[in-house]
Motif scaffolding. Structure first.
Motif, PDB file in Angstrom:
ATOM      1  N   LEU A 201      46.761  44.881  52.564  1.00 27.53           N
ATOM      2  CA  LEU A 201      47.418  45.415  51.380  1.00 27.53           C
ATOM      3  C   LEU A 201      47.035  44.644  50.122  1.00 27.53           C
ATOM      4  O   LEU A 201      47.242  45.113  49.006  1.00 27.53           O
ATOM      5  CB  LEU A 201      48.938  45.381  51.569  1.00 27.53           C
ATOM      6  CG  LEU A 201      49.445  46.126  52.809  1.00 27.53           C
ATOM      7  CD1 LEU A 201      50.917  45.876  53.027  1.00 27.53           C
ATOM      8  CD2 LEU A 201      49.165  47.622  52.671  1.00 27.53           C
ATOM      9  N   TYR A 202      46.518  43.438  50.320  1.00 27.66           N
ATOM     10  CA  TYR A 202      46.045  42.594  49.217  1.00 27.66           C
ATOM     11  C   TYR A 202      44.642  42.101  49.579  1.00 27.66           C
ATOM     12  O   TYR A 202      44.446  40.938  49.909  1.00 27.66           O
ATOM     13  CB  TYR A 202      46.989  41.420  48.987  1.00 27.66           C
ATOM     14  CG  TYR A 202      48.412  41.820  48.695  1.00 27.66           C
ATOM     15  CD1 TYR A 202      48.806  42.123  47.395  1.00 27.66           C
ATOM     16  CD2 TYR A 202      49.356  41.899  49.715  1.00 27.66           C
ATOM     17  CE1 TYR A 202      50.124  42.486  47.116  1.00 27.66           C
ATOM     18  CE2 TYR A 202      50.668  42.262  49.450  1.00 27.66           C
ATOM     19  CZ  TYR A 202      51.039  42.563  48.149  1.00 27.66           C
ATOM     20  OH  TYR A 202      52.338  42.934  47.884  1.00 27.66           O
ATOM     21  N   PRO A 203      43.648  42.986  49.546  1.00 29.70           N
ATOM     22  CA  PRO A 203      42.304  42.633  50.027  1.00 29.70           C
ATOM     23  C   PRO A 203      41.673  41.510  49.205  1.00 29.70           C
ATOM     24  O   PRO A 203      41.924  41.365  48.006  1.00 29.70           O
ATOM     25  CB  PRO A 203      41.523  43.943  49.878  1.00 29.70           C
ATOM     26  CG  PRO A 203      42.281  44.740  48.870  1.00 29.70           C
ATOM     27  CD  PRO A 203      43.719  44.369  49.045  1.00 29.70           C
ATOM     28  N   ASN A 204      40.861  40.733  49.891  1.00 32.03           N
ATOM     29  CA  ASN A 204      40.100  39.633  49.282  1.00 32.03           C
ATOM     30  C   ASN A 204      40.995  38.532  48.709  1.00 32.03           C
ATOM     31  O   ASN A 204      40.583  37.801  47.813  1.00 32.03           O
ATOM     32  CB  ASN A 204      39.162  40.149  48.184  1.00 32.03           C
ATOM     33  CG  ASN A 204      38.197  41.184  48.704  1.00 32.03           C
ATOM     34  OD1 ASN A 204      37.719  41.078  49.827  1.00 32.03           O
ATOM     35  ND2 ASN A 204      37.923  42.202  47.897  1.00 32.03           N
ATOM     36  N   GLU A 205      42.215  38.439  49.211  1.00 32.64           N
ATOM     37  CA  GLU A 205      43.123  37.378  48.795  1.00 32.64           C
ATOM     38  C   GLU A 205      43.543  36.572  50.026  1.00 32.64           C
ATOM     39  O   GLU A 205      43.631  37.101  51.134  1.00 32.64           O
ATOM     40  CB  GLU A 205      44.388  37.949  48.133  1.00 32.64           C
ATOM     41  CG  GLU A 205      44.128  38.738  46.873  1.00 32.64           C
ATOM     42  CD  GLU A 205      45.421  39.246  46.237  1.00 32.64           C
ATOM     43  OE1 GLU A 205      46.424  38.499  46.250  1.00 32.64           O
ATOM     44  OE2 GLU A 205      45.430  40.394  45.753  1.00 32.64           O
TER      45      GLU A 205
END
Length: 693
Positions: A201-205
């Motif tokens: 839901l919070y890609p690349n984090e």
């Protein structure tokens, strides 16, 4: 304990194979901590048929056994789904974990990353123990969550999903940031933890947080590519920018040093959020937010520190095992520990000791009512070996004729009893890693009671080093083998120097002090001499290979040697062994003596020598099977009236003799382990840093 590693590349192109290799290699650097299963998570890009947009769907791989088993299963599964390992990512976040079972048996379902559900909306890797997980699990079950594992960790990603579902509209409008989700999760957690969160839901984090368990951030910021490769920009502080960079999380610096030396030691309550090439550092106040309402946070500004470690230190070199390498590194580790701290003076100047980390507190220590040493395992034994010398040299204004009282506490027992610690006390916390859970809790307890707290650790920037009022860094160098060897001997030397520094104003002990300082200078050479006993101890190990038990008798300075020698044998060779105070021999242990049980007696020349001679005679009278460690030239004195195997060691000042006497027992433990076919660097059920209680 459990090992955590994570990797995020930003504007640095990496293919999927390279990302996997970085994650696997990071886990291999953490193997020495002890583990029974492992897992990783990377991304699969899915192209939407409607608008050609793509999104990230996390792939999770978990396997019982070693990292080789995990890697093999990952590549088999990748091949079965025809996943392209050459696909490149300019931005990608991957997490990895080695697990040491606490809740639930070693099995893929109990391995990490643990997931919020079938869609892997939230994934978590965890080091520590969540003490209120049962209450959280019951609440989540009532809200329709199904649990697949027996771990305490699984409540964390499911709690994150619960928080997210109840604060977002369900139509893609993320009114709550990733960090806010994590803050709300932290508000409900009790216990010790280091956590890394990854979410589709919070890609690349990535988000990391900790409370009681170690965690570091590594930063490798890159400039533009030049003709001969990529040059590294030395990052001095945490800044947000769009520069290409690689970011790492790890529970141990040894997994970071080959990538970068620029690190942030994450403090308890800090939350590190990696997003869009930036690093946000926030402070979470657990006490102020647990009463209700949204979690309160504040931004933190802190500089990175530089690792004092080289890649060569984490390699075995020409040695077969880390334990063997570290036994043989002891002359150098002792030299490094003493470098710049011993002042021999000239013809007119007195010999002295300079401990820079203590110089502003020595007067306070001298005025203490007592010194309390607090540690666990090997560190406790090192303090015990040093106690007689501290008592001898540490006279103060309250004890005009005798030394300062020195008491010993095993950290867990002190906490269980809530033993007395007063503001007039000096509490000395001894820990190789500086992150030992029980010792850290005992430090908190001593700080609450306003004692002066001194740290003796081998790890700069560790929790104990940061939270004590003052301290001494051991400087033994990186120690990877689970069974501590060079850190133990360096700890004894540091505490000998501590005794010399405390008693520096005692004129009556000047001759004794000068002799000790001379002995310290010569100690590395004496250690090199005793290491020549390697083959002799290997031959002895061959004779003991089939034995089930071993007793080790010592007294005075060498009571600690008996305890530590027995501990080394039991923890790596898996043979039962027991260190016994020789003065207690007639109060029970003598009943075990017969012609079959091997017994080690430490009888080097000191004030207890004649008493140890008596012990040997009594063991001979009962046909004891004796192995005697004695000073060079004393064979005839220790083996009268019976047969025994003698190991002669160099004679040094009595307070330094434990450094010499432990080395034959370290070598014996090492060779016993190898001959018995066990893994000397990863003993069964044990971990290097005990970071949970």
């Amino acid at each position: 304990m459990c090992g955590i590693f994570a990797y995020l590349n930003y504007n640095v192109t990496k293919d999927r194979r390279s990302i996997l290799e970085i994650l696997f290699n990071g886990l291999k650097r953490l193997e020495y901590r002890g583990y029974d299963s492992a897992g990783i998570s990377i991304d699969l890009i899915i192209i939407s048929n409607n608008n050609n947009n793509n999104h990230r769907s996390p792939l999770v791989f978990r396997q019982e056994g070693n990292i080789e088993n995990l890697a093999k299963s990952v590549f088999q599964e990748v091949a079965s789904i025809d996943l392209n390992l050459e696909e490149s990512f300019s931005v990608h976040a991957g997490i990895a974990h080695t697990r040491w079972a606490t809740h639930g048996e070693p099995a893929p379902r109990n391995s990490h990353p643990q997931s919020s559900g079938p869609e892997n909306e939230f994934l978590v890797v965890h080091n520590g123990v969540i003490t209120n997980y049962k209450v959280l699990k019951e609440m989540l079950v009532r809200h329709g969550f199904t649990f697949e594992s027996e771990t305490d960790t699984e409540v964390i990603p499911k709690l994150a999903k619960y928080v997210f579902d109840n604060t977002n509209d369900g139509e893609g409008d993320h009114s709550m940031t990733f960090s806010q989700v994590v803050f709300e999760v932290m508000r409900h957690l009790e216990g010790a933890y280091a956590l890394i969160f990854k979410s589709k839901l919070y890609p690349n984090e990535l988000i990391a947080c900790k409370r009681g368990s170690p965690l570091l951030l590594g930063v490798k910021e890159l400039t533009d590519t030049v003709s001969n490769g990529v040059s590294i920009n030395e990052v001095k502080c945490l800044i947000k920018n769009g520069q290409p960079k690689e970011l790492f999380f790890s529970s141990d610096p040894q997994a970071l040093v080959e990538h970068t030396k620029n690190v942030l030691m994450i403090e308890d309550g800090e939350v590190v959020h990696l997003k869009d090439g930036g690093v946000s550092l926030l402070k979470f106040d657990h006490e102020k937010t647990k009463s209700g309402g949204f979690a309160r946070t504040a931004s933190v500004q802190r500089a990175l520190s530089t690792l004092d470690m080289e890649v060569e230190q984490i390699n075995k070199g020409s040695y077969e095992h880390y334990m063997q390498k570290e036994i043989y590194e002891q002359p150098e580790s002792l030299t490094t520990t003493m470098r710049g701290r011993l002042i021999r003076g000239g013809s007119c100047k007195a010999k002295s000791v300079l401990l820079g980390g203590l110089k502003d507190h020595l007067k306070t220590i001298r005025r203490s009512r007592r010194i309390v040493f607090i540690g666990c395992g090997t560190s406790y034994n090192a303090a015990l070996a040093s106690r007689p010398f501290l008592e001898e040299l540490s006279g103060n204004i309250f004890q005009l004729l005798t030394g300062l009282p020195v008491t010993m506490e095993i950290a867990s027992d002190l906490l269980d009893r809530r033993g007395p610690i007063y503001r007039e006390d000096t509490a000395v916390f001894v820990s190789q890693s500086g992150e030992t859970a029980d010792t850290l809790r005992a430090l908190e307890y001593a700080l609450e009671n306003r004692a002066l707290c001194v740290g003796i650790t081998n790890t700069v920037g560790s929790a104990i080093a940061r939270n004590t009022h003052c301290g001494v860094h051991i400087n033994a160098g990186c120690e990877i083998g689970v069974a501590s060897t060079k850190a133990y001997t360096s700890q004894i030397v540091v505490m000998a120097m501590l005794a010399l520094a405390i008693g520096d104003d005692t004129i009556s002990s000047r001759t004794r002090r000068d002799a000790i300082i001379d002995g310290l200078y010569d100690l590395p050479n004496k250690v090199r001499e005793v290491l020549k006993l390697d083959q002799e101890m290997k031959d002895l190990a061959k004779l003991l290979i089939a034995e089930q038990s071993l007793l080790v008798f010592g007294r005075g300075y060498n009571y600690a040697t008996a305890l530590e020698g027995a501990l080394k044998v039991k923890e790596v060779s898996l043979m039962h062994s027991e260190g016994i105070l020789a003065g207690e021999m007639k109060h029970g242990p003598l009943a075990l003596v017969d012609e079959n049980l091997p017994i080690v007696v430490i009888a080097t020349h000191d004030v207890c020598f004649s008493k140890q001679q008596s012990v040997i005679q009594q063991l001979h009278a009962r046909k004891g099977r004796l192995i005697v460690i004695c000073s060079q030239g004393d064979s005839a004195l220790v083996c009268t009236g019976g047969s025994c195997r003698v190991v002669e060691v160099p004679q040094v000042e009595d307070c330094l003799q434990p450094v010499i006497n432990i080395i034959p027992l370290q070598l014996l433990a090492y060779h016993l382990t190898v001959l018995r076919g066990h893994n000397v660097d990863q003993p069964r059920n044990l971990a290097k840093s005990v970071t949970t209680e």
